[in-house]
Design an enzyme around this catalytic site. Structure first.
Site, PDB file in Angstrom:
ATOM      1  N   HIS A 118      36.441  37.198  50.349  1.00  0.00           N
ATOM      2  CA  HIS A 118      36.954  35.456  49.778  1.00  0.00           C
ATOM      3  C   HIS A 118      35.828  34.975  50.340  1.00  0.00           C
ATOM      4  CE1 HIS A 118      39.616  32.332  49.030  1.00  0.00           C
ATOM      5  NE2 HIS A 118      38.892  31.839  50.637  1.00  0.00           N
ATOM      6  N   CYS A 119      34.986  33.963  49.979  1.00  0.00           N
ATOM      7  CA  CYS A 119      33.715  33.654  50.652  1.00  0.00           C
ATOM      8  C   CYS A 119      34.643  31.797  51.045  1.00  0.00           C
ATOM      9  CB  CYS A 119      32.562  33.679  49.689  1.00  0.00           C
ATOM     10  SG  CYS A 119      31.445  32.905  50.217  1.00  0.00           S
TER      11      CYS A 119
END
Length: 129
Positions: A118-119
């Site tokens: 997850h960025c």
């Protein structure tokens, strides 16, 4: 979600970081434009820089608002694969079948096909989508 447009609104820190990307790129483009008007930077260089800033903003918007490859809630394995030795596992959070290499993102609160991470800078998962 069926239209492919997605925005993660549950992660406030990620939303702030994504907004920060936009703010810093716009601020840098305005700074370079002001420098070009004052003669500190050649105008062609400022135009090229602003062009690349606009491309970066367009790419960031596409990545932020595109579904990263979420597994639908109605996903079930194909009947021929259901009885194979490689059984599909169930997600303990979503209570749906998880295809191979999919993982549950605790920030987005859904399963993502081929999830990498997850960025927070784009406030979305990096996956198969």
């Amino acid at each position: 979600e069926e239209s492919g447009i997605w925005m993660n609104t549950s992660d406030q820190a990620g939303t702030i970081m994504a907004f920060l990307v936009w703010f810093l790129l716009c601020y840098s483009a305005m700074t370079v434009t002001c420098l070009a008007e004052e003669g500190g930077v050649p105008p062609l260089t400022a135009m090229i820089y602003c062009f690349f800033c606009s491309l970066a903003l367009a790419s960031h918007a596409k990545v932020t608002f595109t579904d990263p490859g979420s597994v639908p809630q109605s996903a079930v394995p194909v009947e021929s694969l259901r009885h194979s030795p490689n059984t599909h596992s169930m997600c303990s959070q979503c209570q749906t079948f998880k295809p191979p290499m999919s993982h549950h993102c605790r920030i987005c609160n859904r399963c993502i096909s081929r999830m990498d991470h997850h960025c927070p800078w784009m406030n979305n998962c990096v996956g198969a989508g």
